[in-house]
Design a protein around this motif. Sequence first.
Motif, short mmCIF file in Angstrom:
data_model
loop_
_atom_site.label_atom_id
_atom_site.label_comp_id
_atom_site.label_asym_id
_atom_site.label_seq_id
_atom_site.Cartn_x
_atom_site.Cartn_y
_atom_site.Cartn_z
N PHE A 292 0.83 -1.21 0.00
CA PHE A 292 0.00 0.00 0.00
C PHE A 292 0.86 1.27 0.00
O PHE A 292 0.56 2.23 -0.70
CB PHE A 292 -0.93 0.02 1.21
CG PHE A 292 -2.05 -0.98 1.17
CD1 PHE A 292 -2.81 -1.15 0.02
CD2 PHE A 292 -2.35 -1.74 2.29
CE1 PHE A 292 -3.87 -2.08 -0.01
CE2 PHE A 292 -3.38 -2.66 2.27
CZ PHE A 292 -4.15 -2.83 1.13
N ARG A 293 1.91 1.26 0.80
CA ARG A 293 2.79 2.43 0.89
C ARG A 293 3.42 2.73 -0.47
O ARG A 293 3.50 3.89 -0.90
CB ARG A 293 3.87 2.21 1.93
CG ARG A 293 4.91 3.33 1.98
CD ARG A 293 5.92 3.12 3.11
NE ARG A 293 7.02 4.06 2.99
CZ ARG A 293 8.21 3.79 2.46
NH1 ARG A 293 8.45 2.57 2.00
NH2 ARG A 293 9.16 4.70 2.39
N ARG B 257 0.85 4.31 -2.74
CA ARG B 257 0.52 5.67 -2.35
C ARG B 257 1.66 6.64 -2.68
O ARG B 257 1.44 7.73 -3.21
CB ARG B 257 0.21 5.72 -0.85
CG ARG B 257 -0.69 6.89 -0.45
CD ARG B 257 -1.01 6.85 1.04
NE ARG B 257 -1.76 5.69 1.44
CZ ARG B 257 -3.08 5.57 1.30
NH1 ARG B 257 -3.77 6.54 0.73
NH2 ARG B 257 -3.70 4.49 1.72
N GLU B 258 2.90 6.25 -2.37
CA GLU B 258 4.02 7.17 -2.52
C GLU B 258 4.47 7.31 -3.98
O GLU B 258 4.95 8.37 -4.37
CB GLU B 258 5.17 6.74 -1.63
CG GLU B 258 4.84 6.84 -0.14
CD GLU B 258 6.05 6.73 0.75
OE1 GLU B 258 7.19 6.85 0.25
OE2 GLU B 258 5.85 6.54 1.97
N PRO C 8 -1.05 6.51 -7.34
CA PRO C 8 -1.99 5.61 -8.01
C PRO C 8 -2.02 5.82 -9.51
O PRO C 8 -2.21 4.87 -10.29
CB PRO C 8 -3.34 5.96 -7.36
CG PRO C 8 -2.98 6.50 -6.02
CD PRO C 8 -1.69 7.24 -6.22
N PHE D 31 -8.05 4.28 -0.17
CA PHE D 31 -7.96 4.78 -1.54
C PHE D 31 -9.38 5.07 -2.03
O PHE D 31 -10.32 4.33 -1.72
CB PHE D 31 -7.28 3.77 -2.46
CG PHE D 31 -5.82 3.60 -2.19
CD1 PHE D 31 -4.88 4.37 -2.86
CD2 PHE D 31 -5.36 2.66 -1.27
CE1 PHE D 31 -3.52 4.22 -2.61
CE2 PHE D 31 -4.01 2.50 -1.02
CZ PHE D 31 -3.08 3.29 -1.68
N GLU E 171 -9.25 6.58 -7.69
CA GLU E 171 -7.90 6.01 -7.71
C GLU E 171 -7.93 4.53 -8.05
O GLU E 171 -7.12 4.04 -8.85
CB GLU E 171 -7.23 6.24 -6.35
CG GLU E 171 -6.91 7.70 -6.06
CD GLU E 171 -6.45 7.91 -4.63
OE1 GLU E 171 -5.64 8.82 -4.41
OE2 GLU E 171 -6.93 7.18 -3.72
#
Length: 321
Positions: free
Chosen positions: A245-246, A249-250, A253, A286, A290
């Motif tokens: 997930f990180r 996100r970083e 998306p 999210f 996205e």
Amino acid sequence: MADHPQPSNHARELVEGAYDVHIHVAPDVMRRRIDDVTLAERFAAVGLAGFVLKSHYAPTAERAEVVRRAAPGASALGAITLNASVGGLNPVAVEIAGRGGAKFVWLPTVDSANQRQCRASEPEGATPPMWAKLQDDLRADGMAAEPVEVVAEDGMVVEAARQVFRLIARHGMVLATGHLHADEIAAVVDAAADEGVERIVVTHPEFTSQRVAVERQQQLAARGALLERCFTTPYTGKVEWDVWFRAVREAGPENSVISSDLGQPFNPPVEDGLALCADRLLAEGFDEGEVRTMTVHNSRWLVGAEPLSDAPAAHRKADAV
């Protein structure tokens, strides 16, 4: 078969129109959960547009054409993976695949130097991937191929790879980075763009043999590559969901495309993969836009399908590479 979660109806609706750009189904040289024609029927039934047939060992373009005729409701797309079974970085194989309508070209996976090294260093007792048994059988029978080298020791992409990139560009195919090392991936993305390749996807950057740092992922995205987030990578415990997930996100998306990498007998049904991933992403915070960008809009851009009416112009990636 094992019990697996069921995707929500909302997630099913959210991923309608998507392509799953990375699956492993029968016929194959190892046991798979489902065959390609039945899968096309199931994809059509749940509103998915199609899938890319990946094999580590055999080209799939002609097979995909047969599936499209047998089950026209969802589009099966062909591919080739440049392992030893097709001659590695073999321009003739790539040219024939392109003429046959193949959409994806994966750089070496099971026969990449990086994957060989990673397997050799796995801890004792680690569960090997399904293809590891076949690789071991080939080795025991005296048919162990040399690793397929894409990047030389000096860090330069080899000329055979550049020739392959030129063919990918000629036929409008997608380049996927396979099981290369992070440093090799960076060199390949630059070289492929220089040779005119317009669609490049970094294959499961969180996978055990890739482990591409988030900062490197951001750099690759800035160069125009899409980052492929495979559902099976965290689902099977190869990486923690929080890490996955990180990274999404970083790196953004808008720079990610979700695939399932499903087809193994012990994993969920292939047609559930994108929706199951959508449920996970929604639960993590999210938003729907996205999720739809990652599952639907970017997958359609990658395979060259027409953008849907709800595709944000900035997310169509038309001039990404």
